[in-house]
Design a protein around this motif. Structure first.
Motif, short mmCIF file in Angstrom:
data_model
loop_
_atom_site.label_atom_id
_atom_site.label_comp_id
_atom_site.label_asym_id
_atom_site.label_seq_id
_atom_site.Cartn_x
_atom_site.Cartn_y
_atom_site.Cartn_z
N LYS A 17 72.65 82.91 33.03
CA LYS A 17 73.62 83.99 33.16
C LYS A 17 72.98 85.38 33.08
N GLY A 18 73.47 86.28 33.94
CA GLY A 18 73.15 87.69 33.80
C GLY A 18 71.89 88.15 34.47
N VAL A 19 71.21 87.29 35.22
CA VAL A 19 69.97 87.69 35.86
C VAL A 19 70.24 88.33 37.22
N LEU A 20 71.22 87.82 37.92
CA LEU A 20 71.56 88.34 39.25
C LEU A 20 72.49 89.54 39.13
N GLU A 21 72.48 90.36 40.17
CA GLU A 21 73.42 91.48 40.24
C GLU A 21 73.82 91.70 41.68
N TRP A 22 75.10 92.01 41.89
CA TRP A 22 75.57 92.30 43.24
C TRP A 22 76.04 93.75 43.34
N THR A 23 75.96 94.28 44.55
CA THR A 23 76.40 95.64 44.83
C THR A 23 77.16 95.66 46.16
N VAL A 24 77.93 96.72 46.36
CA VAL A 24 78.63 96.92 47.63
C VAL A 24 77.66 97.59 48.60
N VAL A 25 77.58 97.07 49.80
CA VAL A 25 76.71 97.63 50.84
C VAL A 25 77.59 98.38 51.82
N GLY A 26 77.52 99.69 51.84
CA GLY A 26 78.30 100.48 52.77
C GLY A 26 79.77 100.54 52.40
N LYS A 27 80.33 101.71 52.38
CA LYS A 27 81.74 101.89 52.04
C LYS A 27 82.57 102.01 53.31
N VAL A 28 83.87 101.76 53.18
CA VAL A 28 84.79 101.82 54.32
C VAL A 28 85.79 102.95 54.11
N THR A 29 86.55 103.24 55.15
CA THR A 29 87.51 104.34 55.08
C THR A 29 88.95 103.87 54.91
N ASP A 30 89.22 102.58 55.20
CA ASP A 30 90.61 102.13 55.13
C ASP A 30 90.67 100.61 54.99
#
Length: 168
Positions: A17-30
């Motif tokens: 547990k806790g070794v991986l991390e995720w992020t959002v790639v690129g944001k959207v407008t709607d």
């Protein structure tokens, strides 16, 4: 020897547990657009990799991104340094729930996907409120300067009267 088993348990739990991390790639407008989450895994992906979404009950979204088994709502891709979850046709139901990524027996922390993570230019205030705040600051500065001038004039007048009364 008596410390070997607790040490192995600690090492195993850290690996799980806790070794991986995720992020959002690129944001959207709607809403209605596709949002991509990226799970960072160096030298990815000879092992099983997938995603889970946590609403009140756990729900496995995409068990193995290597096989390419997608559906109308979720898709995924494997890259050199990780893999993705593509949430297609984003809706309000996709937000404010937690997601985690899994790689073999290792998984990330459950993390909420929030509006500010997904959308460009999210503002918690109304557009004209910023201009109102600036105008309020300017008026406040003028009032402060006017009060300071009035106080200094009163102090000068008081000092002048005191000198005149001492000269008599």
């Amino acid at each position: 020897m008596k410390y070997l088993l607790p040490l192995l348990i600690i090492i195993y739990c850290h690996k799980i547990k806790g070794v991986l991390e995720w992020t959002v790639v690129g944001k959207v407008t709607d809403y209605g657009q596709n949002v991509t989450l990226f799970c960072h895994v160096p030298n990815c992906c000879p092992k099983n990799a997938g995603w889970e979404m946590w609403t009140p009950h756990q729900r496995t979204l995409f068990i193995d991104v290597k096989t390419g088994r997608s559906n109308k709502k979720y898709d995924g891709k494997v890259g050199k340094d990780g893999y993705t979850l593509i949430i297609q046709n984003l809706t309000k139901q996709d937000l404010n729930v937690s997601y985690l990524c899994l790689y073999d027996v290792t998984f990330s922390e459950r993390k909420f996907l929030l509006e500010e993570d997904v959308f460009l230019n999210i503002s918690t205030t109304q557009p004209n409120a910023k201009a109102g705040h600036i105008a309020g600051i300017i008026v406040g500065v003028f009032v402060l300067v006017a009060v300071a001038l009035a106080v200094s004039l009163l102090v000068c007048r008081f000092c002048k009267q005191k000198r005149n009364s001492q000269a008599r």
